[in-house]
Scaffold this motif. Structure first.
Motif, PDB file in Angstrom:
ATOM      1  N   LEU A 139     -11.830  24.386   2.287  1.00 49.39           N
ATOM      2  CA  LEU A 139     -11.941  23.183   3.355  1.00 49.39           C
ATOM      3  C   LEU A 139     -10.858  22.672   3.768  1.00 49.39           C
ATOM      4  O   LEU A 139     -10.529  22.469   5.103  1.00 49.39           O
ATOM      5  N   GLY A 140      -9.597  22.494   2.895  1.00 48.82           N
ATOM      6  CA  GLY A 140      -8.578  21.974   3.010  1.00 48.82           C
ATOM      7  C   GLY A 140      -7.866  22.863   4.575  1.00 48.82           C
ATOM      8  O   GLY A 140      -7.270  22.274   5.258  1.00 48.82           O
ATOM      9  N   VAL A 141      -7.608  24.165   4.223  1.00 45.85           N
ATOM     10  CA  VAL A 141      -7.090  25.090   5.242  1.00 45.85           C
ATOM     11  C   VAL A 141      -7.778  25.198   6.359  1.00 45.85           C
ATOM     12  O   VAL A 141      -7.167  24.813   7.551  1.00 45.85           O
ATOM     13  N   LEU A 142      -9.094  24.993   6.511  1.00 47.41           N
ATOM     14  CA  LEU A 142      -9.914  24.928   7.517  1.00 47.41           C
ATOM     15  C   LEU A 142      -9.449  23.518   8.275  1.00 47.41           C
ATOM     16  O   LEU A 142      -9.355  23.381   9.537  1.00 47.41           O
ATOM     17  N   ALA A 143      -9.543  22.407   7.580  1.00 51.14           N
ATOM     18  CA  ALA A 143      -9.286  21.122   8.252  1.00 51.14           C
ATOM     19  C   ALA A 143      -7.801  21.012   8.652  1.00 51.14           C
ATOM     20  O   ALA A 143      -7.499  20.311   9.550  1.00 51.14           O
ATOM     21  N   LEU A 144      -6.956  21.772   8.232  1.00 51.85           N
ATOM     22  CA  LEU A 144      -5.146  22.048   8.558  1.00 51.85           C
ATOM     23  C   LEU A 144      -5.447  22.435   9.887  1.00 51.85           C
ATOM     24  O   LEU A 144      -4.881  22.181  10.660  1.00 51.85           O
ATOM     25  N   GLY A 145      -6.215  23.559   9.999  1.00 49.52           N
ATOM     26  CA  GLY A 145      -6.165  24.269  11.480  1.00 49.52           C
ATOM     27  C   GLY A 145      -6.892  23.396  12.568  1.00 49.52           C
ATOM     28  O   GLY A 145      -6.475  23.396  13.564  1.00 49.52           O
ATOM     29  N   PHE A 146      -7.873  22.653  11.981  1.00 46.07           N
ATOM     30  CA  PHE A 146      -8.600  21.991  12.967  1.00 46.07           C
ATOM     31  C   PHE A 146      -8.191  20.649  13.629  1.00 46.07           C
ATOM     32  O   PHE A 146      -8.203  20.242  14.533  1.00 46.07           O
ATOM     33  N   PHE A 147      -7.422  20.084  12.555  1.00 43.31           N
ATOM     34  CA  PHE A 147      -6.823  18.800  12.873  1.00 43.31           C
ATOM     35  C   PHE A 147      -5.376  18.841  12.959  1.00 43.31           C
ATOM     36  O   PHE A 147      -4.721  18.355  14.046  1.00 43.31           O
ATOM     37  N   VAL A 148      -4.402  19.572  12.521  1.00 45.46           N
ATOM     38  CA  VAL A 148      -3.030  19.645  12.624  1.00 45.46           C
ATOM     39  C   VAL A 148      -2.794  20.767  13.542  1.00 45.46           C
ATOM     40  O   VAL A 148      -1.796  20.628  14.533  1.00 45.46           O
ATOM     41  N   GLY A 149      -3.471  21.808  13.569  1.00 44.51           N
ATOM     42  CA  GLY A 149      -3.158  22.936  14.616  1.00 44.51           C
ATOM     43  C   GLY A 149      -3.303  22.853  15.930  1.00 44.51           C
ATOM     44  O   GLY A 149      -2.148  23.233  16.431  1.00 44.51           O
ATOM     45  N   PRO A 150      -4.013  21.844  16.637  1.00 42.85           N
ATOM     46  CA  PRO A 150      -3.762  21.435  17.825  1.00 42.85           C
ATOM     47  C   PRO A 150      -2.604  21.125  18.375  1.00 42.85           C
ATOM     48  O   PRO A 150      -2.091  21.199  19.538  1.00 42.85           O
ATOM     49  N   PHE A 151      -1.917  20.171  17.425  1.00 44.44           N
ATOM     50  CA  PHE A 151      -0.614  19.637  18.052  1.00 44.44           C
ATOM     51  C   PHE A 151       0.490  20.766  17.966  1.00 44.44           C
ATOM     52  O   PHE A 151       1.300  20.701  18.856  1.00 44.44           O
ATOM     53  N   ILE A 152       0.373  21.749  17.263  1.00 43.38           N
ATOM     54  CA  ILE A 152       1.398  22.962  17.003  1.00 43.38           C
ATOM     55  C   ILE A 152       1.007  23.891  18.322  1.00 43.38           C
ATOM     56  O   ILE A 152       2.085  24.347  18.847  1.00 43.38           O
ATOM     57  N   VAL A 153      -0.305  24.081  18.602  1.00 41.54           N
ATOM     58  CA  VAL A 153      -0.566  24.853  19.802  1.00 41.54           C
ATOM     59  C   VAL A 153      -0.025  24.111  21.111  1.00 41.54           C
ATOM     60  O   VAL A 153       0.635  24.791  21.985  1.00 41.54           O
ATOM     61  N   ARG A 154       0.120  22.849  21.227  1.00 46.30           N
ATOM     62  CA  ARG A 154       0.301  22.239  22.366  1.00 46.30           C
ATOM     63  C   ARG A 154       1.803  22.093  22.471  1.00 46.30           C
ATOM     64  O   ARG A 154       2.361  22.437  23.467  1.00 46.30           O
ATOM     65  N   LEU A 155       2.603  22.001  21.326  1.00 46.35           N
ATOM     66  CA  LEU A 155       4.065  22.404  21.231  1.00 46.35           C
ATOM     67  C   LEU A 155       4.581  23.689  21.473  1.00 46.35           C
ATOM     68  O   LEU A 155       5.202  23.927  22.664  1.00 46.35           O
ATOM     69  N   ALA A 156       3.531  24.794  21.340  1.00 48.99           N
ATOM     70  CA  ALA A 156       3.898  26.220  21.637  1.00 48.99           C
ATOM     71  C   ALA A 156       3.678  26.378  23.094  1.00 48.99           C
ATOM     72  O   ALA A 156       4.544  27.061  23.645  1.00 48.99           O
ATOM     73  N   VAL A 157       2.680  25.678  23.884  1.00 51.20           N
ATOM     74  CA  VAL A 157       2.268  25.965  25.164  1.00 51.20           C
ATOM     75  C   VAL A 157       3.570  25.242  25.922  1.00 51.20           C
ATOM     76  O   VAL A 157       4.015  25.668  27.079  1.00 51.20           O
TER      77      VAL A 157
END
Length: 286
Positions: free
Chosen positions: A83-101
């Motif tokens: 659940l921790g890893v899935l939450a990391l991708g769901f909540f923190v991941g979008p910021f990393i994706v926006r930075l990559a874009v």
């Protein structure tokens, strides 16, 4: 267990049969132009939840193969980490994706997006491995971040060449790992293995077809929903490969479960198409 397999091996087989391949189901619904239908919405929602629960189940069964403390403690730790890893991708991941874009558009280089995306996938998968989970859980969590981006269709289009390259390699790896010679050894053992494979296939098909039966008859096409849930695809194969790599599944058991998973991935879409076509024929003209 009835066929005499060990509890841990039986657990891996049962876990592999729980999954539903979202990719296969979405592809068929898209070709039928049925994504926005009531059945399509039910299927997509159920398939995604099935994937998430399946990944958490994979975390649990992988943790059970490791020596250590009690089963209850292993299960609790595995679920918390998953659940921790899935939450990391769901909540923190979008910021990393926006930075990559943003970096990709700033550098005016499409290759930048691919490099940063793959690096992000590998990093989250590696963190999942460090936590004692399967790498696919981290990769799925990374994918959740891309799914929430407003330009996700554009991102998928950029990654399509990479997907086209790696997907066949995955299935080649699975296929090369299956020893079909286990079915050619004449005798009681080979007949027993064939019977076991057929029983697995029956359980795998009937279990999914029966899942929408609680729905009220006439409200939704229950056969279409059950058929759409049947394909196990890549998710079930990851379960089987994880069991084989850990030594829990013998070559005979790995061959049987792989054939079952591939068969459901072929049979499910065929049944979905037929049931959907029959529904259109039965539907009165408005």
């Amino acid at each position: 267990l009835l066929f005499g397999f060990a509890i841990m091996a039986a657990t891996f087989v049962g876990a592999a049969l729980t999954a539903t391949s979202v990719g296969v189901t979405v592809s068929v619904l898209s070709e039928l132009k049925a994504e926005s239908s009531p059945e399509g919405r039910v299927l997509l929602g159920a398939a995604v939840l099935d994937d998430l629960l399946g990944l958490l189940l994979l975390a649990v069964v992988v943790s059970l193969t490791q020596p250590g403390v009690s089963v209850a403690h292993k299960v609790a730790v595995a679920l918390t980490q998953g659940l921790g890893v899935l939450a990391l991708g769901f909540f923190v991941g979008p910021f990393i994706v926006r930075l990559a874009v943003w970096l990709s558009r700033w550098s005016q280089s499409k290759s930048t997006l691919v490099v940063l995306s793959v690096s992000y996938f590998l990093l989250i998968a590696y963190l999942a491995e460090l936590a004692g989970l399967a790498a696919i859980i981290g990769a799925y969590a990374a994918g959740l971040a891309f799914a929430r981006h407003p330009d996700r269709d554009e991102l998928v289009a950029e990654l399509e060449p990479l997907i086209g390259l790696l997907t066949p390699l995955f299935f080649v790896l699975i296929g090369a790992s299956v020893d079909l010679a286990v079915f050619s050894r004449f005798g009681v053992g080979a007949g027993r293995l064939v019977a076991f494979t057929l029983l697995l296939l029956m359980v795998a098909a009937v279990g999914k077809l029966a899942s929408p039966l609680p729905l009220k008859a006439g409200t939704l096409n229950r056969l279409a929903i059950g058929s759409g849930m049947m394909p196990r695809g890549e998710v079930g194969l990851v379960f089987a490969y994880a069991g084989s790599a850990s030594g829990v599944l013998s070559p005979e058991l790995f061959a049987a479960i792989t054939i079952t998973l591939v068969a459901t991935t072929v049979i499910g879409p065929v049944c979905l198409r037929l049931s959907w076509r029959q529904q259109k024929l039965d539907k009165p003209v408005q």
